[in-house]
Design a protein around this motif. Structure first.
Motif, PDB file in Angstrom:
ATOM      1  N   ILE A  28     159.262 -45.046   2.316  1.00  0.00           N
ATOM      2  CA  ILE A  28     158.753 -45.597   1.072  1.00  0.00           C
ATOM      3  C   ILE A  28     158.065 -44.517   0.236  1.00  0.00           C
ATOM      4  CG2 ILE A  28     157.149 -47.262   0.050  1.00  0.00           C
ATOM      5  CD1 ILE A  28     159.598 -48.558   1.297  1.00  0.00           C
ATOM      6  N   ALA A  29     158.496 -44.419  -1.032  1.00  0.00           N
ATOM      7  CA  ALA A  29     157.859 -43.506  -1.983  1.00  0.00           C
ATOM      8  C   ALA A  29     156.754 -44.200  -2.753  1.00  0.00           C
ATOM      9  CB  ALA A  29     158.905 -42.954  -2.958  1.00  0.00           C
ATOM     10  N   GLY A  30     156.911 -45.480  -3.023  1.00  0.00           N
ATOM     11  CA  GLY A  30     155.910 -46.260  -3.741  1.00  0.00           C
ATOM     12  C   GLY A  30     156.228 -47.733  -3.611  1.00  0.00           C
ATOM     13  N   ALA A  31     155.177 -48.563  -3.626  1.00  0.00           N
ATOM     14  CA  ALA A  31     155.356 -50.013  -3.513  1.00  0.00           C
ATOM     15  C   ALA A  31     154.410 -50.698  -4.482  1.00  0.00           C
ATOM     16  CB  ALA A  31     155.090 -50.498  -2.086  1.00  0.00           C
ATOM     17  N   GLY A  32     154.976 -51.511  -5.374  1.00  0.00           N
ATOM     18  CA  GLY A  32     154.137 -52.258  -6.306  1.00  0.00           C
ATOM     19  C   GLY A  32     153.371 -53.359  -5.595  1.00  0.00           C
ATOM     20  N   MET A  33     152.204 -53.684  -6.133  1.00  0.00           N
ATOM     21  CA  MET A  33     151.431 -54.821  -5.636  1.00  0.00           C
ATOM     22  C   MET A  33     151.660 -55.981  -6.597  1.00  0.00           C
ATOM     23  SD  MET A  33     147.317 -55.198  -4.996  1.00  0.00           S
ATOM     24  CE  MET A  33     147.345 -54.395  -3.375  1.00  0.00           C
ATOM     25  N   HIS A  83     156.481 -56.180  -1.361  1.00  0.00           N
ATOM     26  CA  HIS A  83     157.884 -56.525  -1.620  1.00  0.00           C
ATOM     27  C   HIS A  83     158.391 -55.928  -2.931  1.00  0.00           C
ATOM     28  CE1 HIS A  83     155.770 -59.671  -3.862  1.00  0.00           C
ATOM     29  NE2 HIS A  83     156.887 -59.883  -4.546  1.00  0.00           N
ATOM     30  N   GLU A  84     157.783 -54.819  -3.362  1.00  0.00           N
ATOM     31  CA  GLU A  84     158.268 -54.083  -4.523  1.00  0.00           C
ATOM     32  C   GLU A  84     158.395 -52.604  -4.148  1.00  0.00           C
ATOM     33  OE1 GLU A  84     156.627 -56.786  -8.257  1.00  0.00           O
ATOM     34  OE2 GLU A  84     155.607 -54.905  -7.792  1.00  0.00           O
ATOM     35  N   GLY A  85     159.140 -52.342  -3.079  1.00  0.00           N
ATOM     36  CA  GLY A  85     159.237 -50.990  -2.562  1.00  0.00           C
ATOM     37  C   GLY A  85     160.392 -50.206  -3.154  1.00  0.00           C
ATOM     38  N   PRO A 145     162.013 -41.146 -11.362  1.00  0.00           N
ATOM     39  CA  PRO A 145     160.711 -41.121 -10.673  1.00  0.00           C
ATOM     40  C   PRO A 145     160.626 -42.261  -9.661  1.00  0.00           C
ATOM     41  CG  PRO A 145     160.452 -42.051 -12.868  1.00  0.00           C
ATOM     42  CD  PRO A 145     161.881 -41.600 -12.762  1.00  0.00           C
ATOM     43  N   LEU A 146     161.136 -42.026  -8.470  1.00  0.00           N
ATOM     44  CA  LEU A 146     161.335 -43.071  -7.473  1.00  0.00           C
ATOM     45  C   LEU A 146     160.065 -43.847  -7.175  1.00  0.00           C
ATOM     46  CD1 LEU A 146     163.347 -44.375  -5.496  1.00  0.00           C
ATOM     47  CD2 LEU A 146     162.726 -42.606  -3.838  1.00  0.00           C
ATOM     48  N   GLU A 147     158.922 -43.163  -7.124  1.00  0.00           N
ATOM     49  CA  GLU A 147     157.683 -43.823  -6.729  1.00  0.00           C
ATOM     50  C   GLU A 147     157.266 -44.915  -7.710  1.00  0.00           C
ATOM     51  OE1 GLU A 147     156.602 -40.382  -9.343  1.00  0.00           O
ATOM     52  OE2 GLU A 147     158.009 -40.753  -7.699  1.00  0.00           O
ATOM     53  N   LEU A 148     157.807 -44.899  -8.937  1.00  0.00           N
ATOM     54  CA  LEU A 148     157.427 -45.886  -9.951  1.00  0.00           C
ATOM     55  C   LEU A 148     158.403 -47.049 -10.061  1.00  0.00           C
ATOM     56  CD1 LEU A 148     156.304 -43.552 -12.898  1.00  0.00           C
ATOM     57  CD2 LEU A 148     154.941 -44.455 -10.991  1.00  0.00           C
ATOM     58  N   VAL A 174     144.000 -53.484 -14.162  1.00  0.00           N
ATOM     59  CA  VAL A 174     145.292 -52.814 -14.097  1.00  0.00           C
ATOM     60  C   VAL A 174     146.368 -53.894 -14.131  1.00  0.00           C
ATOM     61  CG1 VAL A 174     145.267 -52.771 -11.565  1.00  0.00           C
ATOM     62  CG2 VAL A 174     146.722 -51.185 -12.800  1.00  0.00           C
ATOM     63  N   VAL A 175     147.465 -53.607 -14.821  1.00  0.00           N
ATOM     64  CA  VAL A 175     148.560 -54.582 -14.896  1.00  0.00           C
ATOM     65  C   VAL A 175     149.404 -54.521 -13.627  1.00  0.00           C
ATOM     66  CG1 VAL A 175     150.622 -55.286 -16.166  1.00  0.00           C
ATOM     67  CG2 VAL A 175     148.602 -54.467 -17.409  1.00  0.00           C
ATOM     68  N   LYS A 176     149.819 -53.330 -13.228  1.00  0.00           N
ATOM     69  CA  LYS A 176     150.694 -53.195 -12.062  1.00  0.00           C
ATOM     70  C   LYS A 176     150.242 -52.021 -11.202  1.00  0.00           C
ATOM     71  CE  LYS A 176     153.680 -55.147 -10.861  1.00  0.00           C
ATOM     72  NZ  LYS A 176     153.807 -56.187  -9.784  1.00  0.00           N
ATOM     73  N   PRO A 177     149.519 -52.292 -10.113  1.00  0.00           N
ATOM     74  CA  PRO A 177     149.196 -51.222  -9.160  1.00  0.00           C
ATOM     75  C   PRO A 177     150.451 -50.837  -8.363  1.00  0.00           C
ATOM     76  CG  PRO A 177     147.809 -53.180  -8.844  1.00  0.00           C
ATOM     77  CD  PRO A 177     148.957 -53.579  -9.700  1.00  0.00           C
ATOM     78  N   VAL A 178     150.606 -49.558  -8.131  1.00  0.00           N
ATOM     79  CA  VAL A 178     151.665 -49.070  -7.247  1.00  0.00           C
ATOM     80  C   VAL A 178     151.027 -48.202  -6.177  1.00  0.00           C
ATOM     81  CG1 VAL A 178     153.667 -47.552  -7.061  1.00  0.00           C
ATOM     82  CG2 VAL A 178     153.542 -49.219  -8.919  1.00  0.00           C
ATOM     83  N   LEU A 179     151.307 -48.510  -4.924  1.00  0.00           N
ATOM     84  CA  LEU A 179     150.708 -47.829  -3.779  1.00  0.00           C
ATOM     85  C   LEU A 179     151.625 -46.721  -3.286  1.00  0.00           C
ATOM     86  CD1 LEU A 179     149.627 -51.107  -2.018  1.00  0.00           C
ATOM     87  CD2 LEU A 179     148.123 -49.549  -3.258  1.00  0.00           C
ATOM     88  N   LEU A 180     151.046 -45.549  -3.052  1.00  0.00           N
ATOM     89  CA  LEU A 180     151.804 -44.378  -2.623  1.00  0.00           C
ATOM     90  C   LEU A 180     151.413 -44.014  -1.193  1.00  0.00           C
ATOM     91  CD1 LEU A 180     151.351 -42.153  -5.820  1.00  0.00           C
ATOM     92  CD2 LEU A 180     153.108 -43.885  -5.373  1.00  0.00           C
TER      93      LEU A 180
END
Length: 376
Positions: A37-42, A64-66, A164-167, A358-364
């Motif tokens: 996983i490069a990034g996953a949205g919350m 579930h946004e990986g 930009p895969l992580e996003l 924040v509107v959309k957190p993304v976890l790295l």
């Protein structure tokens, strides 16, 4: 081979997430892939597990946004995916029921059992914590709040490695839902009018998609900063507490909106939206209702309709590339809604999400440790 890595574990409905070492003892089966996983949205659906009244077994790994890189497959290639491919992960579906065959995987007969912990039949443990205790995995086929996710290849969409895969993870659910409602469910286009209730991640994705489609949009929210974002993306902003809200919307849409999308589950706003529709207008609901919805007299007169929309009526393999193309053309700037956090800061991300900061957190995730050679 056992693979050990960091994951965010929810151990109780009230306590914070704990980021800890977990172990994955399974290799991909046929039709499965292992993704770094490069990034996953919350998403708020992840956080709603806290309010599931015990229906979701814990401890569990959510997410579930990986998006990430394929590092192993259960067959080469697996549904067109090979090691080294970059992929966005979306919801799971069976692929063979009537709805899946009709290109409606969001309404798969097995959607609940494939995507929700509490609806799934027991399966052998795959993911365990440091003490060997089984963790509930494969939330929406992913459990991507982790350095690795073992997922069905069917719910992965290959993307250009130059992106930009992580996003990209939120394109698999939140942004897909809002944009899909506009582009798929409503098929909105030039000359149409739309009102969006709630300018969060789903609502703002709907606004961006509507603007890209040439649809005139009114966005309703109670937070001025969210309305500023909606206006930046092409909508006319309108405060949720405005007196005579339905009438104001009708004036702004030249007699009534053709379409309305509710992301709030607020009964008063839903009734206002119905009153603001022109004859034969359609209202779509994406937020889950937890109480009965009282509809006021007259709201469904003159051919108006109301329905629930799941996952933007999307086939992920079709809509995700379309949204990426719009983003590359500068017409779907979803990246402007994202703030990234290290996976270790997941509790800060949750607080910021709940607080509207924040509107959309993304976890790295941190770069994972490789499996120990020969470990079994």
């Amino acid at each position: 081979m056992t693979r050990r890595f960091q994951a965010a574990v929810l151990r109780s409905y009230e306590d914070p997430f704990t980021v800890e070492e977990v172990a994955l003892s399974a290799e991909p089966a046929p039709g499965e892939i292992l993704v770094e996983i490069a990034g996953a949205g919350m998403c708020r659906t992840d956080l709603a597990v806290r309010r599931s009244a015990g229906r979701s077994p814990l401890p569990a790994v959510l997410g579930h946004e990986g998006a990430g890189v394929v590092v192993a497959t259960g067959g080469d290639p697996a549904d067109g995916l090979a090691v080294g491919d970059h992929a966005v992960l979306s919801f799971d579906s069976c692929g063979h029921c009537g709805n899946c065959r009709a290109a409606s995987p969001a309404y798969c007969d097995s959607f609940a059992s494939l995507n929700l912990f509490g609806e799934r039949e027991e399966e052998p443990p795959r993911l365990t914590d440091a003490t060997g205790k089984a963790l509930a995995p494969r939330w929406f086929g992913q459990s991507s709040f982790a350095a690795y996710a073992l997922v069905p290849a069917r719910n992965a969409v290959r993307v250009d490695p130059a992106l930009p895969l992580e996003l990209l993870g939120p394109l698999g659910c939140g942004f897909l839902t809002g944009a899909g409602a506009v582009l798929n469910t409503f098929a909105a286009g030039p000359g149409d009018t739309l009102v969006v209730l709630g300018a969060g991640a789903v609502g703002l994705a709907a606004v961006m998609a509507a603007t890209a489609a040439g649809t005139r949009t009114v966005a309703v929210d109670r937070h001025p900063e969210r309305l500023d974002l909606a206006e930046r993306f092409g909508a006319t902003p309108l405060a949720a507490g405005t007196r005579g809200l339905a009438e104001r919307i009708r004036r702004l849409t030249d007699g009534g909106a053709q379409y309305a999308l509710d992301t709030t589950a607020s009964a008063p706003l839903i009734n206002d939206a119905l009153r603001a529709l022109r004859p034969t207008g359609a209202l779509g609901l994406v937020a889950r209702l937890h109480t009965p919805l009282p509809l006021e007299p007259g709201t469904l007169d003159r051919g108006r309709s109301i329905r629930h929309i799941c996952e933007g009526d999307a086939v992920p393999g079709l809509l995700i590339p379309r949204l990426i193309g719009l983003w590359q053309a500068g017409r779907f700037p979803f990246d402007q809604l994202i703030r990234t956090y290290p996976l270790a800061d997941i509790n800060e991300a949750e607080r910021d999400c709940d607080g509207g900061r924040v509107v959309k957190p993304v976890l790295l995730p941190e770069r994972p440790e490789r499996p120990e050679r020969g470990e079994r």
